[in-house]
Design a protein around this motif. Structure first.
Motif, PDB file in Angstrom:
ATOM      1  N   ALA A  89       0.825  -1.215   0.000  1.00 16.17           N
ATOM      2  CA  ALA A  89       0.000   0.000   0.000  1.00 16.17           C
ATOM      3  C   ALA A  89       0.853   1.257   0.000  1.00 16.17           C
ATOM      4  O   ALA A  89       0.454   2.274  -0.574  1.00 16.17           O
ATOM      5  N   TRP A  90       2.021   1.181   0.675  1.00 19.83           N
ATOM      6  CA  TRP A  90       2.906   2.348   0.771  1.00 19.83           C
ATOM      7  C   TRP A  90       4.310   1.986   0.296  1.00 19.83           C
ATOM      8  O   TRP A  90       5.247   1.900   1.098  1.00 19.83           O
ATOM      9  N   PRO A  91       4.501   1.758  -0.985  1.00 18.69           N
ATOM     10  CA  PRO A  91       5.850   1.421  -1.472  1.00 18.69           C
ATOM     11  C   PRO A  91       6.775   2.625  -1.397  1.00 18.69           C
ATOM     12  O   PRO A  91       6.348   3.770  -1.561  1.00 18.69           O
ATOM     13  N   GLY A  92       8.031   2.369  -1.133  1.00 24.01           N
ATOM     14  CA  GLY A  92       9.011   3.450  -1.117  1.00 24.01           C
ATOM     15  C   GLY A  92       9.407   3.841  -2.531  1.00 24.01           C
ATOM     16  O   GLY A  92       9.152   3.118  -3.499  1.00 24.01           O
ATOM     17  N   ARG A  93      10.040   4.997  -2.657  1.00 20.89           N
ATOM     18  CA  ARG A  93      10.473   5.448  -3.986  1.00 20.89           C
ATOM     19  C   ARG A  93      11.653   4.628  -4.487  1.00 20.89           C
ATOM     20  O   ARG A  93      11.801   4.415  -5.687  1.00 20.89           O
ATOM     21  N   ARG A  94      12.491   4.205  -3.563  1.00 22.96           N
ATOM     22  CA  ARG A  94      13.655   3.403  -3.929  1.00 22.96           C
ATOM     23  C   ARG A  94      13.666   2.147  -3.066  1.00 22.96           C
ATOM     24  O   ARG A  94      13.215   2.173  -1.926  1.00 22.96           O
ATOM     25  N   PRO A  95      14.190   1.033  -3.605  1.00 25.72           N
ATOM     26  CA  PRO A  95      14.292  -0.167  -2.768  1.00 25.72           C
ATOM     27  C   PRO A  95      15.270   0.061  -1.626  1.00 25.72           C
ATOM     28  O   PRO A  95      16.382   0.545  -1.835  1.00 25.72           O
ATOM     29  N   GLY A  96      14.846  -0.236  -0.422  1.00 24.04           N
ATOM     30  CA  GLY A  96      15.735  -0.079   0.719  1.00 24.04           C
ATOM     31  C   GLY A  96      16.698  -1.240   0.811  1.00 24.04           C
ATOM     32  O   GLY A  96      16.796  -2.061  -0.113  1.00 24.04           O
ATOM     33  N   SER A  97      17.401  -1.317   1.910  1.00 25.81           N
ATOM     34  CA  SER A  97      18.366  -2.397   2.121  1.00 25.81           C
ATOM     35  C   SER A  97      17.693  -3.542   2.865  1.00 25.81           C
ATOM     36  O   SER A  97      17.468  -3.444   4.077  1.00 25.81           O
ATOM     37  N   PRO A  98      17.366  -4.636   2.179  1.00 24.14           N
ATOM     38  CA  PRO A  98      16.732  -5.746   2.891  1.00 24.14           C
ATOM     39  C   PRO A  98      17.653  -6.389   3.912  1.00 24.14           C
ATOM     40  O   PRO A  98      17.179  -6.937   4.897  1.00 24.14           O
ATOM     41  N   SER A  99      18.963  -6.306   3.689  1.00 22.96           N
ATOM     42  CA  SER A  99      19.885  -6.942   4.629  1.00 22.96           C
ATOM     43  C   SER A  99      19.832  -6.271   5.999  1.00 22.96           C
ATOM     44  O   SER A  99      19.768  -6.943   7.035  1.00 22.96           O
ATOM     45  N   LEU A 138       9.208  -2.776  11.991  1.00 23.20           N
ATOM     46  CA  LEU A 138      10.417  -3.322  11.383  1.00 23.20           C
ATOM     47  C   LEU A 138      10.092  -4.349  10.317  1.00 23.20           C
ATOM     48  O   LEU A 138      10.809  -4.458   9.317  1.00 23.20           O
ATOM     49  N   ALA A 139       9.008  -5.106  10.522  1.00 23.89           N
ATOM     50  CA  ALA A 139       8.579  -6.033   9.473  1.00 23.89           C
ATOM     51  C   ALA A 139       8.137  -5.254   8.235  1.00 23.89           C
ATOM     52  O   ALA A 139       8.410  -5.657   7.100  1.00 23.89           O
ATOM     53  N   PHE A 140       7.464  -4.138   8.443  1.00 23.61           N
ATOM     54  CA  PHE A 140       7.059  -3.275   7.328  1.00 23.61           C
ATOM     55  C   PHE A 140       8.287  -2.807   6.541  1.00 23.61           C
ATOM     56  O   PHE A 140       8.302  -2.835   5.303  1.00 23.61           O
ATOM     57  N   ALA A 141       9.329  -2.377   7.244  1.00 20.87           N
ATOM     58  CA  ALA A 141      10.554  -1.929   6.566  1.00 20.87           C
ATOM     59  C   ALA A 141      11.184  -3.065   5.771  1.00 20.87           C
ATOM     60  O   ALA A 141      11.660  -2.863   4.633  1.00 20.87           O
ATOM     61  N   PHE A 142      11.194  -4.263   6.339  1.00 16.81           N
ATOM     62  CA  PHE A 142      11.756  -5.426   5.642  1.00 16.81           C
ATOM     63  C   PHE A 142      10.968  -5.724   4.365  1.00 16.81           C
ATOM     64  O   PHE A 142      11.539  -5.839   3.270  1.00 16.81           O
ATOM     65  N   TRP A 143       9.650  -5.828   4.493  1.00 16.93           N
ATOM     66  CA  TRP A 143       8.843  -6.171   3.328  1.00 16.93           C
ATOM     67  C   TRP A 143       8.837  -5.047   2.294  1.00 16.93           C
ATOM     68  O   TRP A 143       8.728  -5.304   1.088  1.00 16.93           O
ATOM     69  N   ARG A 144       8.938  -3.825   2.733  1.00 14.55           N
ATOM     70  CA  ARG A 144       8.977  -2.707   1.787  1.00 14.55           C
ATOM     71  C   ARG A 144      10.205  -2.821   0.889  1.00 14.55           C
ATOM     72  O   ARG A 144      10.137  -2.523  -0.305  1.00 14.55           O
ATOM     73  N   ALA A 145      11.322  -3.259   1.465  1.00 14.21           N
ATOM     74  CA  ALA A 145      12.532  -3.442   0.673  1.00 14.21           C
ATOM     75  C   ALA A 145      12.414  -4.663  -0.239  1.00 14.21           C
ATOM     76  O   ALA A 145      12.798  -4.630  -1.413  1.00 14.21           O
ATOM     77  N   VAL A 146      11.854  -5.748   0.296  1.00 14.84           N
ATOM     78  CA  VAL A 146      11.778  -6.999  -0.455  1.00 14.84           C
ATOM     79  C   VAL A 146      10.781  -6.915  -1.605  1.00 14.84           C
ATOM     80  O   VAL A 146      11.033  -7.425  -2.702  1.00 14.84           O
ATOM     81  N   LEU A 147       9.636  -6.260  -1.372  1.00 18.67           N
ATOM     82  CA  LEU A 147       8.565  -6.231  -2.366  1.00 18.67           C
ATOM     83  C   LEU A 147       8.632  -5.036  -3.315  1.00 18.67           C
ATOM     84  O   LEU A 147       7.777  -4.893  -4.187  1.00 18.67           O
ATOM     85  N   HIS A 148       9.640  -4.209  -3.167  1.00 18.51           N
ATOM     86  CA  HIS A 148       9.768  -3.044  -4.045  1.00 18.51           C
ATOM     87  C   HIS A 148       9.971  -3.501  -5.481  1.00 18.51           C
ATOM     88  O   HIS A 148      10.689  -4.466  -5.761  1.00 18.51           O
ATOM     89  N   ARG A 149       9.334  -2.799  -6.406  1.00 22.15           N
ATOM     90  CA  ARG A 149       9.425  -3.181  -7.826  1.00 22.15           C
ATOM     91  C   ARG A 149      10.849  -3.077  -8.363  1.00 22.15           C
ATOM     92  O   ARG A 149      11.195  -3.725  -9.345  1.00 22.15           O
ATOM     93  N   GLY A 150      11.664  -2.272  -7.708  1.00 21.90           N
ATOM     94  CA  GLY A 150      13.042  -2.151  -8.158  1.00 21.90           C
ATOM     95  C   GLY A 150      13.946  -3.267  -7.666  1.00 21.90           C
ATOM     96  O   GLY A 150      15.101  -3.358  -8.070  1.00 21.90           O
ATOM     97  N   GLN A 151      13.405  -4.128  -6.819  1.00 25.71           N
ATOM     98  CA  GLN A 151      14.186  -5.230  -6.274  1.00 25.71           C
ATOM     99  C   GLN A 151      14.176  -6.396  -7.259  1.00 25.71           C
ATOM    100  O   GLN A 151      13.127  -6.771  -7.776  1.00 25.71           O
ATOM    101  N   ALA A 152      15.351  -6.954  -7.532  1.00 25.99           N
ATOM    102  CA  ALA A 152      15.432  -8.104  -8.427  1.00 25.99           C
ATOM    103  C   ALA A 152      14.644  -9.271  -7.845  1.00 25.99           C
ATOM    104  O   ALA A 152      14.696  -9.528  -6.633  1.00 25.99           O
ATOM    105  N   ALA A 153      13.917  -9.982  -8.709  1.00 27.01           N
ATOM    106  CA  ALA A 153      13.049 -11.058  -8.234  1.00 27.01           C
ATOM    107  C   ALA A 153      13.847 -12.139  -7.511  1.00 27.01           C
ATOM    108  O   ALA A 153      13.421 -12.639  -6.462  1.00 27.01           O
ATOM    109  N   GLY A 154      14.998 -12.505  -8.052  1.00 27.25           N
ATOM    110  CA  GLY A 154      15.804 -13.544  -7.416  1.00 27.25           C
ATOM    111  C   GLY A 154      16.259 -13.134  -6.033  1.00 27.25           C
ATOM    112  O   GLY A 154      16.210 -13.930  -5.084  1.00 27.25           O
ATOM    113  N   THR A 155      16.692 -11.882  -5.904  1.00 25.80           N
ATOM    114  CA  THR A 155      17.109 -11.374  -4.597  1.00 25.80           C
ATOM    115  C   THR A 155      15.932 -11.334  -3.639  1.00 25.80           C
ATOM    116  O   THR A 155      16.051 -11.727  -2.468  1.00 25.80           O
TER     117      THR A 155
END
Length: 235
Positions: A89-99, A138-155
């Motif tokens: 619902a609230w994607p970030g503008r850039r993919p964050g750091s999932p690590s 913190l789970a929101f921050a994790f998923w926001r990075a993982v589900l961002h459209r700029g994140q490679a699918a494999g990663t």
């Protein structure tokens, strides 16, 4: 300080009373209403609000004061269902750091399951909300990075797997523990025909196996979106 004593969800319910134990706390309902307004017409956001209402308003809230296994379901709904829905619902503008978000969210999840911290959270309302806000945020921050459209699918798939594996490991440890760890659940499970250790083992098993279902769904979502991006590029 006395106003902060006791669990936010109220005392542990007896089986005969459970369907009477809806949590209609005005501040909670206001917060959910404001969240519903904030997500607007987002379908994912509306589903997230519904999941959070199930966790905090329905009798599940009261049941989680009695049973550790119910508390596990409560937490899984927050970190593996509501949080990723809010991330959509609230994607970030850039993919964050999932690590970074993975390491911090994992550390916090495990820390809140340290027996003294867990017992404090269920006996003090300020600690209770500290637990809920940090787990969800913190789970929101994790998923926001993982589900961002700029994140490679494999990663993204690897991080979804990592998110499940750390929860499964915690569940396995709780399932195999030789004794009950949480004093707050030392008596109430008996009313539900559980021993405290049996309740803890069931909670650990839920973390270990059924909790993998929402992670599998999100893994499928990431894979499908990645495949769509590939096919679109080839068209």
């Amino acid at each position: 300080m006395e106003a902060l004593q006791g669990t936010f969800c109220g005392p542990a319910p007896a089986p005969a009373d459970i369907w009477l134990r809806w949590n209609l706390d005005p501040s909670l309902l206001l917060a959910l209403g404001l969240l519903a307004l904030a997500v607007g017409r987002s379908r994912a956001g509306a589903l997230a609000v519904a999941v959070l209402a199930t966790a905090f308003v329905s009798p599940l809230c009261a049941l989680s004061a009695a049973l550790f296994s119910a508390r596990v379901i409560h937490h899984v709904l927050m970190v593996a269902v509501a949080a990723p829905l809010l991330a959509l619902a609230w994607p970030g503008r850039r993919p964050g750091s999932p690590s970074v978000s993975f390491l911090v969210s994992t550390a916090v999840l495990w820390a809140w399951h340290w027996p003294p911290a867990y017992d404090l959270a269920l006996s003090n309302k300020a600690a209770y909300w500290a637990m809920q806000v940090t787990l969800l945020g913190l789970a929101f921050a994790f998923w926001r990075a993982v589900l961002h459209r700029g994140q490679a699918a494999g990663t993204g798939l690897l991080w979804v797997l990592g998110g499940y594996l750390q929860m499964a490991l915690l569940g396995a440890l709780l399932t195999s523990a030789p004794e009950a760890l949480y004093a707050i659940h030392a008596v109430a499970p008996l009313d539900w025909n559980f021993t405290p250790l049996g309740d803890q083992q069931l909670g650990g098993l839920i973390m270990w196996v059924p909790a993998g279902l929402p992670f599998a769904v999100w893994g499928g979502f990431v894979a499908r979106r990645g495949w769509q991006a590939v096919t679109k590029g080839l068209a």
